[in-house]
Design a protein around this motif. Structure first.
Motif, PDB file in Angstrom:
ATOM      1  N   GLU A   1       0.822  -1.215   0.000  1.00 18.06           N
ATOM      2  CA  GLU A   1       0.000   0.000   0.000  1.00 18.06           C
ATOM      3  C   GLU A   1       0.856   1.265   0.000  1.00 18.06           C
ATOM      4  O   GLU A   1       0.536   2.243  -0.679  1.00 18.06           O
ATOM      5  CB  GLU A   1      -0.937  -0.013   1.207  1.00 18.06           C
ATOM      6  CG  GLU A   1      -2.062  -1.045   1.094  1.00 18.06           C
ATOM      7  CD  GLU A   1      -2.921  -1.113   2.347  1.00 18.06           C
ATOM      8  OE1 GLU A   1      -2.578  -0.424   3.333  1.00 18.06           O
ATOM      9  OE2 GLU A   1      -3.928  -1.850   2.329  1.00 18.06           O
ATOM     10  N   ARG A   2       1.952   1.243   0.746  1.00 20.55           N
ATOM     11  CA  ARG A   2       2.829   2.413   0.789  1.00 20.55           C
ATOM     12  C   ARG A   2       3.562   2.597  -0.543  1.00 20.55           C
ATOM     13  O   ARG A   2       3.820   3.723  -0.974  1.00 20.55           O
ATOM     14  CB  ARG A   2       3.820   2.288   1.955  1.00 20.55           C
ATOM     15  CG  ARG A   2       3.125   2.300   3.313  1.00 20.55           C
ATOM     16  CD  ARG A   2       4.095   2.305   4.463  1.00 20.55           C
ATOM     17  NE  ARG A   2       4.789   3.585   4.578  1.00 20.55           N
ATOM     18  CZ  ARG A   2       5.593   3.901   5.599  1.00 20.55           C
ATOM     19  NH1 ARG A   2       5.776   3.041   6.592  1.00 20.55           N
ATOM     20  NH2 ARG A   2       6.198   5.070   5.632  1.00 20.55           N
ATOM     21  N   PHE A   3       3.885   1.490  -1.185  1.00 17.82           N
ATOM     22  CA  PHE A   3       4.513   1.566  -2.508  1.00 17.82           C
ATOM     23  C   PHE A   3       3.545   2.175  -3.523  1.00 17.82           C
ATOM     24  O   PHE A   3       3.923   3.057  -4.311  1.00 17.82           O
ATOM     25  CB  PHE A   3       4.945   0.167  -2.957  1.00 17.82           C
ATOM     26  CG  PHE A   3       5.535   0.116  -4.342  1.00 17.82           C
ATOM     27  CD1 PHE A   3       6.865   0.433  -4.550  1.00 17.82           C
ATOM     28  CD2 PHE A   3       4.754  -0.240  -5.438  1.00 17.82           C
ATOM     29  CE1 PHE A   3       7.415   0.395  -5.824  1.00 17.82           C
ATOM     30  CE2 PHE A   3       5.294  -0.273  -6.714  1.00 17.82           C
ATOM     31  CZ  PHE A   3       6.627   0.038  -6.903  1.00 17.82           C
ATOM     32  N   ILE A   4       2.304   1.719  -3.509  1.00 17.58           N
ATOM     33  CA  ILE A   4       1.290   2.248  -4.434  1.00 17.58           C
ATOM     34  C   ILE A   4       1.038   3.728  -4.162  1.00 17.58           C
ATOM     35  O   ILE A   4       0.879   4.527  -5.096  1.00 17.58           O
ATOM     36  CB  ILE A   4      -0.014   1.427  -4.319  1.00 17.58           C
ATOM     37  CG1 ILE A   4       0.216  -0.003  -4.841  1.00 17.58           C
ATOM     38  CG2 ILE A   4      -1.149   2.098  -5.095  1.00 17.58           C
ATOM     39  CD1 ILE A   4      -0.941  -0.942  -4.606  1.00 17.58           C
ATOM     40  N   ALA A   5       1.021   4.104  -2.892  1.00 17.46           N
ATOM     41  CA  ALA A   5       0.821   5.513  -2.532  1.00 17.46           C
ATOM     42  C   ALA A   5       1.967   6.380  -3.057  1.00 17.46           C
ATOM     43  O   ALA A   5       1.741   7.500  -3.540  1.00 17.46           O
ATOM     44  CB  ALA A   5       0.702   5.650  -1.018  1.00 17.46           C
ATOM     45  N   PHE A   6       3.195   5.855  -2.957  1.00 18.88           N
ATOM     46  CA  PHE A   6       4.355   6.580  -3.493  1.00 18.88           C
ATOM     47  C   PHE A   6       4.209   6.785  -4.997  1.00 18.88           C
ATOM     48  O   PHE A   6       4.453   7.880  -5.518  1.00 18.88           O
ATOM     49  CB  PHE A   6       5.640   5.808  -3.180  1.00 18.88           C
ATOM     50  CG  PHE A   6       6.858   6.346  -3.874  1.00 18.88           C
ATOM     51  CD1 PHE A   6       7.594   7.375  -3.309  1.00 18.88           C
ATOM     52  CD2 PHE A   6       7.274   5.829  -5.104  1.00 18.88           C
ATOM     53  CE1 PHE A   6       8.713   7.891  -3.955  1.00 18.88           C
ATOM     54  CE2 PHE A   6       8.392   6.328  -5.750  1.00 18.88           C
ATOM     55  CZ  PHE A   6       9.117   7.364  -5.174  1.00 18.88           C
ATOM     56  N   ALA A   7       3.791   5.736  -5.709  1.00 18.92           N
ATOM     57  CA  ALA A   7       3.626   5.821  -7.160  1.00 18.92           C
ATOM     58  C   ALA A   7       2.553   6.854  -7.525  1.00 18.92           C
ATOM     59  O   ALA A   7       2.729   7.643  -8.458  1.00 18.92           O
ATOM     60  CB  ALA A   7       3.278   4.453  -7.732  1.00 18.92           C
ATOM     61  N   LYS A   8       1.453   6.846  -6.793  1.00 17.16           N
ATOM     62  CA  LYS A   8       0.376   7.805  -7.062  1.00 17.16           C
ATOM     63  C   LYS A   8       0.832   9.231  -6.807  1.00 17.16           C
ATOM     64  O   LYS A   8       0.461  10.154  -7.544  1.00 17.16           O
ATOM     65  CB  LYS A   8      -0.838   7.477  -6.193  1.00 17.16           C
ATOM     66  CG  LYS A   8      -1.625   6.258  -6.665  1.00 17.16           C
ATOM     67  CD  LYS A   8      -2.851   6.038  -5.807  1.00 17.16           C
ATOM     68  CE  LYS A   8      -3.678   4.854  -6.313  1.00 17.16           C
ATOM     69  NZ  LYS A   8      -4.866   4.618  -5.458  1.00 17.16           N
ATOM     70  N   GLU A   9       1.627   9.414  -5.779  1.00 18.27           N
ATOM     71  CA  GLU A   9       2.134  10.754  -5.461  1.00 18.27           C
ATOM     72  C   GLU A   9       2.930  11.320  -6.638  1.00 18.27           C
ATOM     73  O   GLU A   9       2.872  12.532  -6.910  1.00 18.27           O
ATOM     74  CB  GLU A   9       3.021  10.677  -4.214  1.00 18.27           C
ATOM     75  CG  GLU A   9       3.641  12.011  -3.812  1.00 18.27           C
ATOM     76  CD  GLU A   9       4.637  11.875  -2.671  1.00 18.27           C
ATOM     77  OE1 GLU A   9       5.410  12.825  -2.437  1.00 18.27           O
ATOM     78  OE2 GLU A   9       4.654  10.797  -2.024  1.00 18.27           O
ATOM     79  N   HIS A  10       3.647  10.441  -7.332  1.00 20.10           N
ATOM     80  CA  HIS A  10       4.460  10.879  -8.468  1.00 20.10           C
ATOM     81  C   HIS A  10       3.759  10.637  -9.805  1.00 20.10           C
ATOM     82  O   HIS A  10       4.387  10.768 -10.860  1.00 20.10           O
ATOM     83  CB  HIS A  10       5.812  10.174  -8.437  1.00 20.10           C
ATOM     84  CG  HIS A  10       6.680  10.587  -7.289  1.00 20.10           C
ATOM     85  ND1 HIS A  10       7.503  11.689  -7.330  1.00 20.10           N
ATOM     86  CD2 HIS A  10       6.827  10.056  -6.048  1.00 20.10           C
ATOM     87  CE1 HIS A  10       8.136  11.813  -6.181  1.00 20.10           C
ATOM     88  NE2 HIS A  10       7.746  10.833  -5.383  1.00 20.10           N
ATOM     89  N   ARG A  11       2.495  10.237  -9.752  1.00 19.77           N
ATOM     90  CA  ARG A  11       1.639  10.070 -10.936  1.00 19.77           C
ATOM     91  C   ARG A  11       2.127   8.973 -11.886  1.00 19.77           C
ATOM     92  O   ARG A  11       2.084   9.103 -13.095  1.00 19.77           O
ATOM     93  CB  ARG A  11       1.498  11.395 -11.698  1.00 19.77           C
ATOM     94  CG  ARG A  11       0.905  12.518 -10.867  1.00 19.77           C
ATOM     95  CD  ARG A  11       0.730  13.789 -11.678  1.00 19.77           C
ATOM     96  NE  ARG A  11       2.008  14.246 -12.216  1.00 19.77           N
ATOM     97  CZ  ARG A  11       2.159  14.791 -13.432  1.00 19.77           C
ATOM     98  NH1 ARG A  11       1.114  14.927 -14.231  1.00 19.77           N
ATOM     99  NH2 ARG A  11       3.335  15.205 -13.835  1.00 19.77           N
ATOM    100  N   PHE A  12       2.567   7.861 -11.275  1.00 20.53           N
ATOM    101  CA  PHE A  12       2.999   6.719 -12.069  1.00 20.53           C
ATOM    102  C   PHE A  12       2.056   5.540 -11.874  1.00 20.53           C
ATOM    103  O   PHE A  12       1.490   5.352 -10.790  1.00 20.53           O
ATOM    104  CB  PHE A  12       4.413   6.276 -11.665  1.00 20.53           C
ATOM    105  CG  PHE A  12       5.504   7.179 -12.164  1.00 20.53           C
ATOM    106  CD1 PHE A  12       5.911   7.133 -13.489  1.00 20.53           C
ATOM    107  CD2 PHE A  12       6.130   8.074 -11.309  1.00 20.53           C
ATOM    108  CE1 PHE A  12       6.921   7.963 -13.946  1.00 20.53           C
ATOM    109  CE2 PHE A  12       7.139   8.908 -11.757  1.00 20.53           C
ATOM    110  CZ  PHE A  12       7.542   8.857 -13.088  1.00 20.53           C
TER     111      PHE A  12
END
Length: 323
Positions: free
Chosen positions: A200-211
Motif C-alpha cells: 500500500e505504501r509503494f502504491i501511494a508513493f507511485a500515485k504521489e508521483h503520478r505513475f
C-alpha cells in the motif's frame, strides 16, 4: 487501431492453432512473434537477492557482456527480409541493466521505427535519462518502461530486495521522467512479498508521483531449489517470441540463465524462416510443448500454457484428442 486489433487476434488464433497442431507441424509456428527480446546487457550494477547476474556461473555462460549495434542490425536484416516486417515490438533487456551498455542509446536509434519495451533499475547517470527523454520525445515509440524499484523510501528500498543501489539517484531520475511524456508509459514495479502495508505504501508513493504500478509476486513462477515443484508439464512460451542473448544465441526462454535451451546463433541464420522456424528451434518448441520437465531449468518454472487459457480452444483440443 481497429486494424491492429484484428491483426493481433488473427495472430493469436494462428499461434494457438500452431500449438494444437504441433505434432503434425513438428513445432513450426505459423504466427508472427509477439515480440523479440534482446539481452542488451549481461551485467548489472546491483546485487539483488535471487538474481543470477552477479554469480560466476552466469558470467561464465556469456562471452560477450553487451550486444553491439551491428548485432542488432543483423537481427533487423532477418526481421525485415524480403521487404516484409515480421515483428513490430522489441524488448531490449533481460537479466542485466541496459544502460550499462554504452551503445544502448545507439541501439534504440536503430530500433526507432519499432515499439520498444524495457526495464531499468534507474541507478544510472542522469545524462542517460535526459537522452532517453529526448529520444522518446522524438520518436514516441517506447510503449512500456518498467522501473524495478521495490521500495517507497530509502529504508524500504535498501532493506527489501535491491542491494547496492542509490535511492537519491532513483528519486532524481524519477522526478526527471515525471515531468515528461515518458511518464505516461512508465510503470514502477514491486516484487510483492505479501506484506500488505508495504504494498500500500509503494502504491501511494507511485500515485504521489503520478505513475502506474506493476505488482509482481516474488518468486511466484520460478523456484530456485532445483526440484520439480510444478506438476504442469507444457510450455508454449517459444510460440510467443524470440529471445536472443548477448552472444546472439537464439534461446527458447528468457528465464534460462544458463542457456540450457540454446538452439542456434543469429549469425548462422540467413532468413527469417531460419530465425523463427529453424530446425533446432522447431524441435525444441515441440519438446517443450510436450513435456517441459525434460529440461532441468524448466522443472523449476510453472511454464506458460497458452491453450488452457482459452476455453473454446481447450474444448476443441479435447474433442480432437477423443476423436
Amino acid at each position: 487501431m481497429l486494424l491492429r486489433r484484428i491483426k493481433a487476434r488473427l495472430n493469436t488464433l494462428l499461434m494457438k492453432l500452431s500449438i494444437i497442431c504441433a505434432p503434425i507441424l513438428r513445432g513450426k509456428a505459423f504466427n508472427r512473434p509477439i515480440a523479440i527480446l534482446i539481452e542488451t546487457s549481461a551485467v548489472c550494477n546491483l546485487h539483488c537477492r535471487g538474481c543470477p547476474v552477479p554469480h560466476r556461473y552466469f558470467q561464465k555462460s556469456r562471452k560477450s557482456k553487451f550486444i553491439k549495434p551491428k548485432d542488432v542490425q543483423k537481427i533487423l536484416s532477418l526481421v525485415e527480409i524480403d521487404g516484409k516486417r515480421h515483428c513490430d515490438t522489441f524488448v531490449v533487456n533481460n537479466f542485466g541493466e541496459p544502460f550499462l551498455n554504452l551503445d544502448f542509446l545507439s541501439i534504440l536509434d536503430i530500433l526507432s521505427s519499432y515499439f520498444i519495451i524495457f526495464s531499468t533499475n534507474l541507478n544510472v547517470r542522469s545524462e542517460h535519462i535526459d537522452s532517453l527523454i529526448a529520444y522518446h520525445e522524438k520518436y514516441r515509440n517506447i510503449s512500456e518502461l518498467i522501473v524495478s524499484m521495490d521500495g517507497y523510501d530509502q529504508g524500504s528500498y535498501e532493506n527489501f530486495y535491491r542491494i547496492g543501489g542509490s535511492w537519491d539517484k532513483i528519486i532524481n531520475n524519477i522526478q526527471k521522467i515525471e515531468r515528461t511524456a515518458l511518464r505516461e508509459v512508465t510503470q514502477l514495479q514491486l516484487l510483492d512479498n505479501g506484506d500488505q502495508e508495504f504494498r500500500e505504501r509503494f502504491i501511494a508513493f507511485a500515485k504521489e508521483h503520478r505513475f502506474a504500478t506493476r505488482i509482481k509476486p516474488l518468486d511466484a513462477s520460478f523456484k530456485k531449489d532445483g526440484t520439480a515443484l510444478y506438476t504442469t508439464n507444457k510450455c508454449h512460451f517459444s510460440y510467443q517470441g524470440i529471445y536472443i542473448d548477448s552472444d546472439c544465441n537464439i534461446v527458447s526462454c528468457c528465464a534460462d540463465p544458463m542457456m540450457e535451451l540454446k538452439n542456434a546463433n543469429v549469425y548462422n541464420c540467413q532468413s527469417w524462416s531460419e530465425l523463427w522456424n529453424g530446425e533446432a528451434i522447431k524441435k525444441r518448441r515441440l519438446a517443450l510443448s510436450k513435456n517441459k520437465n525434460l529440461f532441468d531449468v524448466c522443472r523449476q518454472c510453472q511454464g506458460l500454457n497458452l491453450i488452457t487459457s482459452n476455453k473454446w480452444l481447450t474444448a476443441k483440443l479435447q474433442k480432437m484428442r477423443e476423436a
